[in-house]
Design an enzyme around this catalytic site. Structure first.
Site, PDB file in Angstrom:
ATOM      1  N   GLY A  15       0.778  -1.233   0.000  1.00 15.48           N
ATOM      2  CA  GLY A  15       0.000   0.000   0.000  1.00 15.48           C
ATOM      3  C   GLY A  15       0.805   1.276   0.000  1.00 15.48           C
ATOM      4  N   SER A  16       1.987   1.254  -0.618  1.00  7.32           N
ATOM      5  CA  SER A  16       2.759   2.509  -0.631  1.00  7.32           C
ATOM      6  C   SER A  16       2.094   3.557  -1.536  1.00  7.32           C
ATOM      7  CB  SER A  16       4.207   2.261  -1.045  1.00  7.32           C
ATOM      8  OG  SER A  16       4.293   1.903  -2.402  1.00  7.32           O
ATOM      9  N   ASN A  17       1.417   3.119  -2.577  1.00  9.54           N
ATOM     10  CA  ASN A  17       0.688   4.089  -3.412  1.00  9.54           C
ATOM     11  C   ASN A  17      -0.499   4.676  -2.655  1.00  9.54           C
ATOM     12  OD1 ASN A  17       1.721   4.371  -6.312  1.00  9.54           O
ATOM     13  ND2 ASN A  17       1.917   2.179  -5.895  1.00  9.54           N
ATOM     14  N   LEU A  94      -9.711  -8.004 -12.567  1.00  6.55           N
ATOM     15  CA  LEU A  94     -11.107  -7.630 -12.351  1.00  6.55           C
ATOM     16  C   LEU A  94     -11.939  -8.123 -13.526  1.00  6.55           C
ATOM     17  CD1 LEU A  94     -10.446  -4.006 -11.104  1.00  6.55           C
ATOM     18  CD2 LEU A  94     -11.456  -5.853  -9.733  1.00  6.55           C
ATOM     19  N   ASN A 108      -5.822   2.284 -12.909  1.00  8.95           N
ATOM     20  CA  ASN A 108      -4.834   1.354 -12.337  1.00  8.95           C
ATOM     21  C   ASN A 108      -3.445   1.932 -12.565  1.00  8.95           C
ATOM     22  OD1 ASN A 108      -3.773  -1.245 -11.384  1.00  8.95           O
ATOM     23  ND2 ASN A 108      -3.160  -1.590 -13.507  1.00  8.95           N
ATOM     24  N   HIS A 110       0.433   0.800 -13.174  1.00  4.82           N
ATOM     25  CA  HIS A 110       1.174  -0.384 -13.611  1.00  4.82           C
ATOM     26  C   HIS A 110       2.645  -0.001 -13.777  1.00  4.82           C
ATOM     27  CE1 HIS A 110       1.838  -4.248 -15.489  1.00  4.82           C
ATOM     28  NE2 HIS A 110       2.538  -3.634 -16.428  1.00  4.82           N
ATOM     29  N   SER A 137       2.868   3.614 -15.547  1.00  5.01           N
ATOM     30  CA  SER A 137       1.721   4.136 -16.296  1.00  5.01           C
ATOM     31  C   SER A 137       0.479   4.110 -15.417  1.00  5.01           C
ATOM     32  CB  SER A 137       1.427   3.246 -17.518  1.00  5.01           C
ATOM     33  OG  SER A 137       2.566   3.086 -18.339  1.00  5.01           O
ATOM     34  N   GLU A 144      -9.565  -6.441 -20.541  1.00  2.20           N
ATOM     35  CA  GLU A 144      -8.291  -7.068 -20.908  1.00  2.20           C
ATOM     36  C   GLU A 144      -7.167  -6.497 -20.037  1.00  2.20           C
ATOM     37  OE1 GLU A 144      -5.285  -7.312 -24.704  1.00  2.20           O
ATOM     38  OE2 GLU A 144      -7.329  -6.598 -25.057  1.00  2.20           O
ATOM     39  N   ASP A 146      -4.279  -4.797 -18.283  1.00  2.02           N
ATOM     40  CA  ASP A 146      -3.326  -3.706 -18.535  1.00  2.02           C
ATOM     41  C   ASP A 146      -3.421  -3.145 -19.958  1.00  2.02           C
ATOM     42  OD1 ASP A 146      -2.332  -4.035 -15.934  1.00  2.02           O
ATOM     43  OD2 ASP A 146      -0.851  -5.500 -16.575  1.00  2.02           O
ATOM     44  N   GLN A 174       8.769   7.670  -7.961  1.00  2.00           N
ATOM     45  CA  GLN A 174       8.247   8.359  -9.150  1.00  2.00           C
ATOM     46  C   GLN A 174       6.802   7.922  -9.421  1.00  2.00           C
ATOM     47  OE1 GLN A 174       9.937  10.805 -10.335  1.00  2.00           O
ATOM     48  NE2 GLN A 174      11.571  10.279  -8.895  1.00  2.00           N
TER      49      GLN A 174
HETATM   50  C1  GRF Z   1       3.252  -1.016  -7.572  1.00  2.00           C
HETATM   51  O1  GRF Z   1       4.509  -1.114  -8.155  1.00  2.00           O
HETATM   52  C2  GRF Z   1       2.191  -1.007  -8.621  1.00  2.00           C
HETATM   53  O2  GRF Z   1       2.583  -0.373  -9.794  1.00  2.00           O
HETATM   54  C3  GRF Z   1       1.979  -2.458  -8.876  1.00  2.00           C
HETATM   55  O3  GRF Z   1       2.089  -3.053  -7.623  1.00  2.00           O
HETATM   56  C4  GRF Z   1       2.896  -2.245  -6.779  1.00  2.00           C
HETATM   57  C5  GRF Z   1       2.075  -1.923  -5.592  1.00  2.00           C
HETATM   58  O4  GRF Z   1       2.815  -1.272  -4.604  1.00  2.00           O
HETATM   59  N1  GRF Z   1       0.752  -2.692  -9.580  1.00  2.00           N
HETATM   60  P1  GRF Z   1       2.101  -0.716  -3.301  1.00  2.00           P
HETATM   61  O5  GRF Z   1       1.244  -1.838  -2.717  1.00  2.00           O
HETATM   62  O6  GRF Z   1       1.287   0.487  -3.678  1.00  2.00           O
HETATM   63  O7  GRF Z   1       3.235  -0.375  -2.386  1.00  2.00           O
END
Ligand code: GRF
Length: 223
Positions: A15-17, A94, A108, A110, A137, A144, A146, A174
């Site tokens: 969950g870093s994003n 999904l 999403n 990716h 991205s 389908e 990504d 980034q």
């Molecule tokens: C990220 O690199 C994302 O692009 C990919 O999975 C990773 C998830 O990282 N789909 P986090 O769980 O958000 O740290």
């Protein structure tokens, strides 16, 4: 004051994003609120980043099939009344019914420069191919994997001695900047998808936006 736009976040891992979004909201860089965090893995570390009232998780193994799990997930997401649904490291594909239900507001992130390297092991595949650049991205989700229209990308150079781990570690911050910047456009109502194309302020983008070093998303160019 109008209520802040709501983002539902789908996660499977650390969950870093999600954390990047939470920090941007807390610091006033993203005018939104997290509607809920939803996971196919009840033990996902990401869940602990939000209060219990915002968490939903279920193990897909407890459902008769993928469609049943997806329907439960979709109902939970819909109940959180999101304006946008963002997959941030959500590792299950999904199904079409889920995608159709949230079509046009389902994004999403990716870790590759799509259309290169859909699926897994993107960092290793970029290195194996000898790519000079790698990146991440954010794209609209279609059934389908990504394959949806790419809204924005961030690029980093591949350097001598890179391994999949060093490349991933350099890309991740980034990716966080990219995600925050794209969600800011989305919640401001500036981003849309129509007939497989991305619109910014109502204008069709002919290539993904690119995040520059000052954090600005600007129209990209081919090549
Ligand atoms: C990220 O690199 C994302 O692009 C990919 O999975 C990773 C998830 O990282 N789909 P986090 O769980 O958000 O740290």
């Amino acid at each position: 004051m109008a209520p802040a736009p709501r983002i539902a976040v789908l996660v499977s891992g650390r969950g870093s994003n999600l954390q990047a979004l939470l920090e941007a909201i807390a610091e006033g860089r993203l005018d939104a609120e997290i509607a809920g965090v939803f996971s196919d893995r009840p033990d996902a570390a990401a869940l602990a980043r939000v209060p219990p009232g915002l968490r939903w998780s279920a193990n897909a193994r407890g459902f008769p099939d993928r469609a049943a799990f997806d329907a439960a997930l979709a109902d939970a997401v819909a109940a959180s009344a999101p304006d946008w649904v963002f997959c941030a490291g959500y590792m299950r594909i999904l199904g079409e019914a889920f995608v159709r239900r949230f079509e046009g507001r389902l994004l999403n992130v990716h870790p590759s420069l799509l259309p290169r390297y859909k699926g897994l092991h993107t960092h290793a595949r970029a290195l194996e191919a000898g790519d000079a650049e790698h990146g991440a991205s954010v794209h609209f989700v279609v059934p389908e994997l990504d394959a949806g229209a790419v809204a924005a990308q961030v690029r980093i150079p591949v350097v001598a001695g890179d391994t999949p781990d060093t490349l991933a570690a350099r890309l991740l911050p980034q990716e966080h900047r990219l995600v925050t910047a794209v969600m800011a456009l989305a919640v401001a109502g500036r981003l849309a998808e129509r007939d497989g194309q991305v619109l910014l302020d109502g204008q069709t983008l002919f290539s993904p936006l690119r995040l520059d070093s000052s954090g600005v998303l600007a129209p990209g160019s081919h090549g």
